[in-house]
Structure formats: C-alpha cells, structure tokens
Design a protein around this motif. Structure first.
Motif, PDB file in Angstrom:
ATOM      1  N   VAL A 139       0.840  -1.211   0.000  1.00 17.02           N
ATOM      2  CA  VAL A 139       0.000   0.000   0.000  1.00 17.02           C
ATOM      3  C   VAL A 139       0.869   1.254   0.000  1.00 17.02           C
ATOM      4  O   VAL A 139       0.650   2.194  -0.789  1.00 17.02           O
ATOM      5  N   LEU A 140       1.866   1.299   0.904  1.00 16.13           N
ATOM      6  CA  LEU A 140       2.707   2.491   0.989  1.00 16.13           C
ATOM      7  C   LEU A 140       3.532   2.682  -0.281  1.00 16.13           C
ATOM      8  O   LEU A 140       3.723   3.821  -0.748  1.00 16.13           O
ATOM      9  N   ALA A 141       4.054   1.585  -0.833  1.00 18.95           N
ATOM     10  CA  ALA A 141       4.816   1.708  -2.081  1.00 18.95           C
ATOM     11  C   ALA A 141       3.926   2.223  -3.209  1.00 18.95           C
ATOM     12  O   ALA A 141       4.329   3.075  -4.025  1.00 18.95           O
ATOM     13  N   LEU A 159       7.460   7.510   1.087  1.00 19.63           N
ATOM     14  CA  LEU A 159       6.467   6.427   1.181  1.00 19.63           C
ATOM     15  C   LEU A 159       6.969   5.153   0.501  1.00 19.63           C
ATOM     16  O   LEU A 159       6.770   4.040   1.004  1.00 19.63           O
ATOM     17  N   CYS A 160       7.626   5.310  -0.658  1.00 18.31           N
ATOM     18  CA  CYS A 160       8.176   4.119  -1.329  1.00 18.31           C
ATOM     19  C   CYS A 160       9.249   3.452  -0.480  1.00 18.31           C
ATOM     20  O   CYS A 160       9.317   2.216  -0.396  1.00 18.31           O
ATOM     21  N   GLY A 161      10.104   4.289   0.159  1.00 15.20           N
ATOM     22  CA  GLY A 161      11.154   3.725   1.014  1.00 15.20           C
ATOM     23  C   GLY A 161      10.564   2.943   2.181  1.00 15.20           C
ATOM     24  O   GLY A 161      11.012   1.823   2.515  1.00 15.20           O
ATOM     25  N   ILE A 162       9.541   3.565   2.824  1.00 15.34           N
ATOM     26  CA  ILE A 162       8.906   2.872   3.952  1.00 15.34           C
ATOM     27  C   ILE A 162       8.220   1.584   3.483  1.00 15.34           C
ATOM     28  O   ILE A 162       8.296   0.524   4.129  1.00 15.34           O
ATOM     29  N   GLY A 163       7.557   1.673   2.320  1.00  8.31           N
ATOM     30  CA  GLY A 163       6.884   0.484   1.789  1.00  8.31           C
ATOM     31  C   GLY A 163       7.861  -0.639   1.482  1.00  8.31           C
ATOM     32  O   GLY A 163       7.617  -1.812   1.800  1.00  8.31           O
ATOM     33  N   LEU A 164       8.993  -0.268   0.849  1.00 10.74           N
ATOM     34  CA  LEU A 164       9.997  -1.293   0.539  1.00 10.74           C
ATOM     35  C   LEU A 164      10.609  -1.889   1.809  1.00 10.74           C
ATOM     36  O   LEU A 164      10.915  -3.086   1.864  1.00 10.74           O
ATOM     37  N   LEU A 165      10.801  -1.028   2.824  1.00 11.99           N
ATOM     38  CA  LEU A 165      11.323  -1.532   4.102  1.00 11.99           C
ATOM     39  C   LEU A 165      10.363  -2.534   4.727  1.00 11.99           C
ATOM     40  O   LEU A 165      10.775  -3.600   5.217  1.00 11.99           O
ATOM     41  N   LEU A 166       9.069  -2.220   4.687  1.00 13.71           N
ATOM     42  CA  LEU A 166       8.077  -3.148   5.232  1.00 13.71           C
ATOM     43  C   LEU A 166       8.039  -4.451   4.430  1.00 13.71           C
ATOM     44  O   LEU A 166       7.890  -5.540   4.990  1.00 13.71           O
TER      45      LEU A 166
END
Length: 207
Positions: A139-141, A159-166
């Motif tokens: 979702v965040l990505a 947001l992409c960074g957080i999504g990829l981290l998750l």
C-alpha cells in the motif's frame, strides 16, 4: 545302543566329577572304541556293561571307599519363588492410587498440549504480522509511486522507502516463519512425543 549313545550317556553321568578327570576318562573310552574298530563296537559295549556301571567304576577309582552314588545325585532345582502375593499387592496399590495417576497424567497431558498450542499460536501470530507487513508495504509503495507522479516526489520517495522496508521485513518474516515451521515445530513435537513415550515405557516396564 551304539558307541555314540554309550559315550553320550557316560559323559552325562560324569558331570559331577572334576573337568580334567572327565576329559581324561572320555578320551580313554573314545580311544578304546577307536582301537577296537567299528566291527567290534557291540562286543566292546557288552564287555564294558552299561554307562552307569562304567561311570560308577570311574568314580570309585577317583574317590575310593568314600564314594557313595547318592552323594553325587544332583539336587532338584530350587522352586521358583511364588510371586502371586507380590503381584496381588502391586495390583491393589495400582487400583487404590488410580485416581492419583489419572490426575498426574491428565496434568502432564494438559501441559504438553498447552505447549503445542502456544507454539501453534506463535506461528499464527508471526504469519499475521508478516501479512500485515506485506499489505502495508504494498500500500505504501503504491501511494509513494502515485505521489511521485502527482508532483510530490519527496513524499513519494519517503512512502516508497517505507513500503519497501516493510516488504523487506515481511520477506524476512516469511523466511523466519518457514524456518520455524520446518525446524523448530517438528523438533518440539518430536521432543514432546519422546517424553510421552518415556512416560508410558516406564509405566509399562516389566516389574
């Protein structure tokens, strides 16, 4: 009776004399038959008499006037111990302590099943957390990509960074979950089964 039967009976009758004397006597009579030859076997047996007579003669030569045949009669084996009373006592003890054993086994069984349930619950929780990480990461990505194309590049990158981290954490969770289910859970189950087997083996061991 032939030579083989004669010598076998004689050896049996000489069981109560010293081993070296018995060996010498048996060797003497074997040689005696060999020297006479197979054709004179019956004649030698008639000449010697019964194996019992030969054995008694050998024992008299060894022990002299002190020999008495009744002294060399092997005693009957001791009667087997009567275990009925002991088995009855054990049965009574088991009957009267049956509720206690049932309670102990029920408690142990409950503890083992609780341990299995905890392991299963832990696996379910890990799977749920991994699923949340995957969904949130996707979702965040997706939102970050949308923000980048909407003119908010910095927010989109965050947001992409957080999504990829998750997503990375989700992948790590998948690896840990597979390893746990494939290694730890079977090991735990085998350990619990081994404990139960030992309990029942000790319970059913011969007294």
């Amino acid at each position: 009776m032939n030579r083989i039967g004669f010598l076998r009976q004689l050896e049996e009758l000489l069981r109560d004399i010293p081993d070296n004397e018995r060996r010498e006597a048996m060797e003497y009579y074997r040689n005696y038959f060999d020297d006479a030859g197979p054709q004179n076997e019956e004649k030698i047996i008639e000449e010697l008499g019964s194996p019992a007579k030969v054995a008694e003669s050998i024992k008299k030569d060894l022990f002299g006037d002190t020999y008495r045949s009744e002294d060399f009669v092997k005693p009957d084996p001791a009667p087997r111990e009567n275990k009925t009373a002991r088995n009855l006592l054990i049965a009574l003890i088991l009957i009267f302590t049956f509720p206690l054993w049932i309670a102990v086994f029920a408690a142990l069984f409950g503890l083992l099943m609780g341990a299995l349930a905890c392991l299963f619950g832990l696996c379910v929780c890990v799977v749920a957390v991994v699923g949340v990480f995957f969904v949130a990461g996707v979702v965040l990505a997706g939102m970050g990509i949308f923000q980048m194309f909407s003119g908010f590049a910095s927010i989109g990158l965050i947001l992409c960074g957080i999504g990829l981290l998750l997503l990375a954490l989700g992948m790590l969770g998948v690896i840990l979950t597979v390893w746990s289910v494939g290694k730890l859970l079977p090991w735990s189950v085998r350990g619990i089964v081994r404990v139960i087997k030992r309990m029942f083996q000790r319970k059913g061991a011969p007294i």
